[in-house]
Motif scaffolding. Structure first.
Motif, PDB file in Angstrom:
ATOM      1  N   ASP A 109      -5.572   0.078  13.507  1.00  0.00           N
ATOM      2  CA  ASP A 109      -6.045   1.244  12.768  1.00  0.00           C
ATOM      3  C   ASP A 109      -4.990   2.343  12.686  1.00  0.00           C
ATOM      4  OD1 ASP A 109      -8.536   0.078  12.324  1.00  0.00           O
ATOM      5  OD2 ASP A 109      -9.361   0.865  14.204  1.00  0.00           O
ATOM      6  N   GLY A 110      -5.059   3.101  11.608  1.00  0.00           N
ATOM      7  CA  GLY A 110      -4.166   4.225  11.411  1.00  0.00           C
ATOM      8  C   GLY A 110      -4.232   4.693   9.971  1.00  0.00           C
ATOM      9  N   VAL A 111      -3.395   5.677   9.648  1.00  0.00           N
ATOM     10  CA  VAL A 111      -3.342   6.197   8.286  1.00  0.00           C
ATOM     11  C   VAL A 111      -1.913   6.109   7.771  1.00  0.00           C
ATOM     12  CG1 VAL A 111      -5.311   7.749   8.539  1.00  0.00           C
ATOM     13  CG2 VAL A 111      -3.017   8.565   9.108  1.00  0.00           C
ATOM     14  N   VAL A 112      -1.788   5.999   6.450  1.00  0.00           N
ATOM     15  CA  VAL A 112      -0.474   5.952   5.813  1.00  0.00           C
ATOM     16  C   VAL A 112      -0.505   6.915   4.628  1.00  0.00           C
ATOM     17  CG1 VAL A 112       1.284   4.535   4.714  1.00  0.00           C
ATOM     18  CG2 VAL A 112      -0.219   3.525   6.452  1.00  0.00           C
ATOM     19  N   PHE A 113       0.396   7.879   4.649  1.00  0.00           N
ATOM     20  CA  PHE A 113       0.532   8.822   3.544  1.00  0.00           C
ATOM     21  C   PHE A 113       1.861   8.577   2.832  1.00  0.00           C
ATOM     22  CE2 PHE A 113      -2.155  11.223   6.581  1.00  0.00           C
ATOM     23  CZ  PHE A 113      -3.236  11.527   5.754  1.00  0.00           C
ATOM     24  N   ALA A 114       1.884   8.886   1.533  1.00  0.00           N
ATOM     25  CA  ALA A 114       3.116   8.750   0.767  1.00  0.00           C
ATOM     26  C   ALA A 114       3.142   9.799  -0.334  1.00  0.00           C
ATOM     27  CB  ALA A 114       3.224   7.351   0.172  1.00  0.00           C
ATOM     28  N   ASP A 115       4.288   9.923  -0.974  1.00  0.00           N
ATOM     29  CA  ASP A 115       4.414  10.877  -2.072  1.00  0.00           C
ATOM     30  C   ASP A 115       3.762  10.350  -3.346  1.00  0.00           C
ATOM     31  OD1 ASP A 115       6.625   8.940  -1.966  1.00  0.00           O
ATOM     32  OD2 ASP A 115       7.350   9.945  -3.773  1.00  0.00           O
ATOM     33  N   ASP A 116       3.622   9.015  -3.454  1.00  0.00           N
ATOM     34  CA  ASP A 116       3.039   8.410  -4.644  1.00  0.00           C
ATOM     35  C   ASP A 116       2.491   7.042  -4.265  1.00  0.00           C
ATOM     36  OD1 ASP A 116       3.588   6.520  -7.265  1.00  0.00           O
ATOM     37  OD2 ASP A 116       3.020   8.558  -7.836  1.00  0.00           O
ATOM     38  N   ASP A 117       1.346   6.679  -4.826  1.00  0.00           N
ATOM     39  CA  ASP A 117       0.736   5.399  -4.449  1.00  0.00           C
ATOM     40  C   ASP A 117       1.348   4.232  -5.209  1.00  0.00           C
ATOM     41  OD1 ASP A 117      -1.336   3.948  -2.926  1.00  0.00           O
ATOM     42  OD2 ASP A 117      -2.104   3.459  -4.916  1.00  0.00           O
ATOM     43  N   LEU A 118       1.690   4.430  -6.466  1.00  0.00           N
ATOM     44  CA  LEU A 118       2.217   3.329  -7.267  1.00  0.00           C
ATOM     45  C   LEU A 118       3.676   3.038  -6.931  1.00  0.00           C
ATOM     46  CD1 LEU A 118       0.628   4.113 -10.757  1.00  0.00           C
ATOM     47  CD2 LEU A 118      -0.116   2.434  -9.053  1.00  0.00           C
ATOM     48  N   ARG A 119       4.451   4.092  -6.738  1.00  0.00           N
ATOM     49  CA  ARG A 119       5.866   3.927  -6.417  1.00  0.00           C
ATOM     50  C   ARG A 119       6.234   4.838  -5.239  1.00  0.00           C
ATOM     51  NH1 ARG A 119       9.017   3.503 -12.281  1.00  0.00           N
ATOM     52  NH2 ARG A 119       7.919   1.626 -13.027  1.00  0.00           N
ATOM     53  N   PRO A 120       5.779   4.521  -4.047  1.00  0.00           N
ATOM     54  CA  PRO A 120       6.059   5.390  -2.900  1.00  0.00           C
ATOM     55  C   PRO A 120       7.550   5.420  -2.566  1.00  0.00           C
ATOM     56  CG  PRO A 120       5.069   3.327  -2.187  1.00  0.00           C
ATOM     57  CD  PRO A 120       4.995   3.342  -3.673  1.00  0.00           C
ATOM     58  N   THR A 121       8.059   6.623  -2.375  1.00  0.00           N
ATOM     59  CA  THR A 121       9.467   6.798  -2.027  1.00  0.00           C
ATOM     60  C   THR A 121       9.617   7.174  -0.559  1.00  0.00           C
ATOM     61  OG1 THR A 121      10.005   7.484  -4.282  1.00  0.00           O
ATOM     62  CG2 THR A 121      11.575   8.084  -2.560  1.00  0.00           C
ATOM     63  N   GLN A 122       8.759   8.073  -0.087  1.00  0.00           N
ATOM     64  CA  GLN A 122       8.770   8.465   1.320  1.00  0.00           C
ATOM     65  C   GLN A 122       7.367   8.270   1.879  1.00  0.00           C
ATOM     66  OE1 GLN A 122      10.088  12.493   2.257  1.00  0.00           O
ATOM     67  NE2 GLN A 122      11.019  11.756   4.146  1.00  0.00           N
ATOM     68  N   ILE A 123       7.303   7.705   3.066  1.00  0.00           N
ATOM     69  CA  ILE A 123       6.024   7.292   3.650  1.00  0.00           C
ATOM     70  C   ILE A 123       5.934   7.768   5.084  1.00  0.00           C
ATOM     71  CG2 ILE A 123       4.547   5.297   4.177  1.00  0.00           C
ATOM     72  CD1 ILE A 123       7.438   4.674   1.896  1.00  0.00           C
ATOM     73  N   TYR A 124       4.728   8.195   5.479  1.00  0.00           N
ATOM     74  CA  TYR A 124       4.445   8.569   6.864  1.00  0.00           C
ATOM     75  C   TYR A 124       3.346   7.657   7.382  1.00  0.00           C
ATOM     76  CZ  TYR A 124       2.425  11.199  10.780  1.00  0.00           C
ATOM     77  OH  TYR A 124       1.916  11.560  12.007  1.00  0.00           O
ATOM     78  N   VAL A 125       3.636   6.938   8.465  1.00  0.00           N
ATOM     79  CA  VAL A 125       2.681   5.989   9.041  1.00  0.00           C
ATOM     80  C   VAL A 125       2.272   6.506  10.413  1.00  0.00           C
ATOM     81  CG1 VAL A 125       2.254   3.589   9.667  1.00  0.00           C
ATOM     82  CG2 VAL A 125       3.937   4.123   7.892  1.00  0.00           C
ATOM     83  N   GLU A 126       0.950   6.561  10.651  1.00  0.00           N
ATOM     84  CA  GLU A 126       0.434   7.086  11.926  1.00  0.00           C
ATOM     85  C   GLU A 126      -0.606   6.129  12.506  1.00  0.00           C
ATOM     86  OE1 GLU A 126      -0.702  11.390  12.198  1.00  0.00           O
ATOM     87  OE2 GLU A 126      -2.690  10.495  12.590  1.00  0.00           O
ATOM     88  N   HIS A 127      -0.293   5.558  13.661  1.00  0.00           N
ATOM     89  CA  HIS A 127      -1.238   4.695  14.371  1.00  0.00           C
ATOM     90  C   HIS A 127      -2.369   5.546  14.943  1.00  0.00           C
ATOM     91  CE1 HIS A 127      -2.719   1.893  17.453  1.00  0.00           C
ATOM     92  NE2 HIS A 127      -2.071   0.934  16.820  1.00  0.00           N
ATOM     93  N   SER A 128      -3.530   4.957  15.098  1.00  0.00           N
ATOM     94  CA  SER A 128      -4.682   5.708  15.611  1.00  0.00           C
ATOM     95  C   SER A 128      -4.447   6.254  17.012  1.00  0.00           C
ATOM     96  CB  SER A 128      -5.936   4.827  15.603  1.00  0.00           C
ATOM     97  OG  SER A 128      -5.737   3.669  16.412  1.00  0.00           O
ATOM     98  N   PHE A 129      -3.553   5.627  17.790  1.00  0.00           N
ATOM     99  CA  PHE A 129      -3.224   6.133  19.124  1.00  0.00           C
ATOM    100  C   PHE A 129      -2.218   7.280  19.050  1.00  0.00           C
ATOM    101  CE2 PHE A 129      -1.004   5.900  23.294  1.00  0.00           C
ATOM    102  CZ  PHE A 129      -2.090   6.154  24.107  1.00  0.00           C
ATOM    103  N   GLY A 130      -1.563   7.456  17.919  1.00  0.00           N
ATOM    104  CA  GLY A 130      -0.671   8.589  17.745  1.00  0.00           C
ATOM    105  C   GLY A 130       0.775   8.248  17.445  1.00  0.00           C
TER     106      GLY A 130
END
Length: 261
Positions: A35-56
């Motif tokens: 589990d976790g969340v993934v954020f990006a600048d764009d969903d179709l063509r993501p250039t920069q991504i931040y990935v965060e596991h549920s534990f941190g």
């Protein structure tokens, strides 16, 4: 910042898996196996991504996007919108906002290690005489309750006890009949396993951690899986244990930021 869809995460993972700084915990979130969340600048063509596991545990990957980094700075440092008690940010790549002098207090240093089955130290660790009053076993569903009562860690990273039993390759060391040390994979992705090891305080200094780690490494190699070690450079016990079993540094130490809510 926008949440990245599962399909886009899978595409990002194909690039990430070849990264010099690949962490199984991050890969597991991208693949959706943990589990976790993934954020990006764009969903179709993501250039920069931040990935965060549920534990941190978290990592920033991709190519710098100014707007995305501004929003991420707000998320992490101002609004503190993350769910875990703290974010533990792998930072071999540093965004501009963490280069500010005032954030030095958040920074520590970690070291990454790998191991070869041909390592002389690993062979020597395997050849060490058996420790008296010790029983070594693979974690199973029958004794899961006993293990969890002793260590309280099975669902720290894994979703369910069944996931832990099936995928963590856990080795439990009992001393005089009591669970004393455990070594397991916090995540296992692309045949690479992120080691976590714990010896209860009352049993430290007996060599039980080395026994647990050596047997865990054996189990990984038997499964064609590569065990990876990652720890703080000021954790002298962990650094010494890694070296004693035959782990060697992959790269120089890298910065690591701990951001509490």
């Amino acid at each position: 910042m926008m949440l990245l869809s599962a399909a886009a995460r899978a595409v990002v993972y194909q690039t990430y898996r070849a990264s010099e700084f690949f962490y199984p915990l991050i890969g597991a979130v991208l693949l959706g196996t943990q589990d976790g969340v993934v954020f990006a600048d764009d969903d179709l063509r993501p250039t920069q991504i931040y990935v965060e596991h549920s534990f941190g545990f978290a990592q920033i990957i991709g190519t710098k996007v100014d707007r995305f980094e501004e929003e991420l700075e707000g998320y992490l440092l101002f609004n503190k919108q993350f769910t875990p008690v703290k974010v533990r940010l792998y930072a071999p790549y540093l965004p501009n906002f963490l280069l500010v002098e005032g954030y030095d207090i958040l920074r520590s240093w970690r070291q990454r290690f790998t191991i070869s089955p041909d390592s002389p130290q690993y062979r020597n660790a395997k050849a060490q005489p058996a420790v008296p009053d010790v029983v070594i076993s693979e974690a199973n569903s029958l004794d899961f309750g006993l293990i969890e009562n002793a260590f309280q860690l099975a669902c720290r990273f894994w979703r369910t006890p069944a996931d832990f039993i099936e995928h963590a390759h856990a080795i439990v060391v009992r001393y005089k009949g009591e669970p004393a040390s455990v070594c397991y994979a916090a995540a296992e992705v692309d045949r690479r396993a992120e080691i976590d090891v714990l010896t209860l305080p009352q049993y430290r200094g007996l060599g039980l951690g080395r026994v647990a780690v050596t047997n865990f490494v054996d189990r990984c190699f038997d499964s064609s899986c590569m065990p990876l070690w990652d720890c703080f450079t000021n954790n002298t016990g962990s650094m010494a244990l890694a070296a004693s079993v035959g782990f060697t540094a992959i790269q120089p130490p890298y910065p690591f930021f701990t951001i509490a809510r």
